[in-house]
Design a protein around this motif. Structure first.
Motif, PDB file in Angstrom:
ATOM      1  N   VAL A 221       0.838  -1.203   0.000  1.00 21.56           N
ATOM      2  CA  VAL A 221       0.000   0.000   0.000  1.00 21.56           C
ATOM      3  C   VAL A 221       0.874   1.254   0.000  1.00 21.56           C
ATOM      4  O   VAL A 221       0.615   2.215  -0.741  1.00 21.56           O
ATOM      5  CB  VAL A 221      -0.945  -0.005   1.218  1.00 21.56           C
ATOM      6  N   VAL A 222       1.921   1.241   0.819  1.00 19.67           N
ATOM      7  CA  VAL A 222       2.862   2.363   0.840  1.00 19.67           C
ATOM      8  C   VAL A 222       3.497   2.530  -0.533  1.00 19.67           C
ATOM      9  O   VAL A 222       3.667   3.658  -1.031  1.00 19.67           O
ATOM     10  CB  VAL A 222       3.939   2.143   1.916  1.00 19.67           C
ATOM     11  N   GLY A 223       3.849   1.427  -1.182  1.00 19.63           N
ATOM     12  CA  GLY A 223       4.454   1.494  -2.507  1.00 19.63           C
ATOM     13  C   GLY A 223       3.515   2.085  -3.545  1.00 19.63           C
ATOM     14  O   GLY A 223       3.946   2.892  -4.394  1.00 19.63           O
ATOM     15  N   MET A 224       2.233   1.723  -3.500  1.00 17.50           N
ATOM     16  CA  MET A 224       1.265   2.271  -4.456  1.00 17.50           C
ATOM     17  C   MET A 224       1.056   3.761  -4.232  1.00 17.50           C
ATOM     18  O   MET A 224       0.976   4.537  -5.193  1.00 17.50           O
ATOM     19  CB  MET A 224      -0.052   1.512  -4.355  1.00 17.50           C
ATOM     20  N   ILE A 225       0.950   4.158  -2.959  1.00 17.35           N
ATOM     21  CA  ILE A 225       0.799   5.587  -2.662  1.00 17.35           C
ATOM     22  C   ILE A 225       2.021   6.360  -3.129  1.00 17.35           C
ATOM     23  O   ILE A 225       1.916   7.437  -3.734  1.00 17.35           O
ATOM     24  CB  ILE A 225       0.550   5.796  -1.158  1.00 17.35           C
ATOM     25  N   PHE A 226       3.197   5.786  -2.865  1.00 17.51           N
ATOM     26  CA  PHE A 226       4.423   6.457  -3.268  1.00 17.51           C
ATOM     27  C   PHE A 226       4.527   6.568  -4.788  1.00 17.51           C
ATOM     28  O   PHE A 226       5.020   7.579  -5.302  1.00 17.51           O
ATOM     29  CB  PHE A 226       5.634   5.698  -2.734  1.00 17.51           C
ATOM     30  N   SER A 227       4.082   5.548  -5.517  1.00 21.08           N
ATOM     31  CA  SER A 227       4.169   5.593  -6.974  1.00 21.08           C
ATOM     32  C   SER A 227       3.365   6.757  -7.537  1.00 21.08           C
ATOM     33  O   SER A 227       3.785   7.417  -8.507  1.00 21.08           O
ATOM     34  CB  SER A 227       3.684   4.273  -7.576  1.00 21.08           C
ATOM     35  N   ILE A 228       2.211   7.048  -6.913  1.00 23.84           N
ATOM     36  CA  ILE A 228       1.405   8.192  -7.358  1.00 23.84           C
ATOM     37  C   ILE A 228       2.129   9.497  -7.045  1.00 23.84           C
ATOM     38  O   ILE A 228       2.168  10.418  -7.876  1.00 23.84           O
ATOM     39  CB  ILE A 228       0.027   8.159  -6.678  1.00 23.84           C
ATOM     40  N   ILE A 229       2.717   9.570  -5.841  1.00 17.81           N
ATOM     41  CA  ILE A 229       3.461  10.783  -5.467  1.00 17.81           C
ATOM     42  C   ILE A 229       4.654  10.986  -6.392  1.00 17.81           C
ATOM     43  O   ILE A 229       4.922  12.097  -6.867  1.00 17.81           O
ATOM     44  CB  ILE A 229       3.923  10.684  -4.004  1.00 17.81           C
ATOM     45  N   LEU A 230       5.388   9.912  -6.681  1.00 12.14           N
ATOM     46  CA  LEU A 230       6.547  10.006  -7.559  1.00 12.14           C
ATOM     47  C   LEU A 230       6.135  10.421  -8.964  1.00 12.14           C
ATOM     48  O   LEU A 230       6.823  11.225  -9.610  1.00 12.14           O
ATOM     49  CB  LEU A 230       7.287   8.682  -7.591  1.00 12.14           C
TER      50      LEU A 230
END
Length: 363
Positions: A221-230
């Protein structure tokens, strides 16, 4: 320049009739732009991702020789180095990958094949970015500036002038490089924040007594959120590079202006980023599989598959840079139309000032 202030060629083709009879190619380009619109309201000014792609294809057709020259001379060499990983020192990749795996294990993540592959790929990308940095800050950055200038010339109904481009780059190169360095800082900061956040979340769940297999889910979940931020950060950074070329802003100012400029149109930028990322990932996967891994007989297939994939990768990068520039013009035209603000054509002013300085030196 008539439109270097940010107006879309579609707006220009409707509102300005100058020069339509001078060049049939220009007339064709403008007529193609007129076909898609029947009015000049705000909805017309905001382009979606598909319209930006269509606009990019028109610009590419209009000046195909110029853009293909940029791709061949400036983009292809960098693409060949990046795809082949010729500058990547594998012991460094292995060492960094082992450290990341150690951090993952300490934070409670299970060392599954997916985690190992992710750590190795992340290490490879980081080492490649560091080793290829001289190419990125020279050839790659110069290609982006040349693409932005070429698109601006197309919107201004002018031909690409290499001498004028050289004069402009001598004036703006410093601010373009400064902006790119800030872009690198932003991307590095995002990656560092992701690692810290991922380790923190995983450690918290590990302390709470969750098994490693369950800890993997909040990490995802953290990875998916981060991918959007990135993705949003990369969009802002791409537009900031365009701003540093076309406007008199650089560094943090260009990034802040980029963030403000794309407000309300982030979804369009995300679709552009997603399409470009998928395209580059496909070509990278094909190169890894067809060129690095598989060889038929004596390996002669690599003699044509390798260069072909390098050309395809360069073409995807070219289209991505062009779409980012068109996206900038779309956002800028909408902002100017809604706020009635005016901006000075910086590139034209730089050219005039350079020419004036040359005349003064000869007098």
């Amino acid at each position: 320049m008539e439109i270097s202030s940010g107006l879309s060629p579609r707006v220009n083709s409707v509102s300005s009739g100058e020069g339509k009879k001078d060049d049939p190619n220009h007339q064709n380009f403008e007529l193609e732009s007129i076909d898609l619109v029947s009015h000049t309201d705000h909805q017309f000014l905001t382009l979606n991702a598909l319209e930006i792609l269509r606009e990019t294809v028109r610009i590419l057709r209009y000046n195909s020789i110029g853009f293909m020259t940029i791709a061949a001379l400036l983009i292809c060499p960098v693409s060949a180095v990046v795809l082949s990983n010729v500058l990547v020192y594998q012991p460094f990749v292995t060492r960094l990958s082992m450290r990341l795996l150690l951090v993952a294990k300490t934070s409670g993540l299970p060392l599954k094949p997916f985690i190992k592959q992710s750590c190795h790929k992340f290490s490879e990308v980081v080492i490649s970015a560091v080793m290829c940095f001289p190419l990125y800050v020279t050839l790659s950055l110069l290609s982006k500036a040349a693409i932005v200038y070429s698109v601006d010339c197309t919107y201004s109904r002018k031909k690409f002038d290499s001498q004028k481009f050289y004069l402009i780059m001598t004036k703006i190169w410093k601010r373009v490089v400064v902006t790119y360095l800030w872009v690198c800082v932003v991307i590095a900061g995002c990656l560092t924040l992701f690692i810290v956040l991922l380790v923190s979340v995983s450690s918290v769940f590990s302390i709470m007594g969750f098994p490693p297999d369950l800890i993997l889910y909040p990490a995802m979940v953290v990875g998916m959120i981060f991918s959007i931020i990135l993705a949003n950060a990369i969009i802002i950074c791409n537009i900031a590079i365009v701003i540093s070329v076309l406007e008199d802003d650089s560094g943090p100012q260009a990034l802040l202006m980029s963030s403000s400029l794309i407000k309300g149109q982030t979804q369009v930028g995300l679709l552009i980023f997603l399409g470009s990322t998928i395209g580059m990932a496909i070509v990278q996967g094909l190169f890894e599989h067809r060129v690095k891994t598989i060889s038929y007989g004596d390996g002669s297939s690599r003699l044509w598959e390798g260069p072909l994939l390098v050309i395809l990768y360069s073409f995807v990068i070219l289209i991505d840079s062009m779409m980012s520039t068109v996206f900038y013009f779309s956002c800028k035209s909408y902002r100017m139309e809604t706020s009635s603000e005016e901006t000075q054509p910086v590139l034209e002013a730089l050219t005039i000032s350079s020419a004036f300085a040359e005349v003064q030196s000869h007098v």
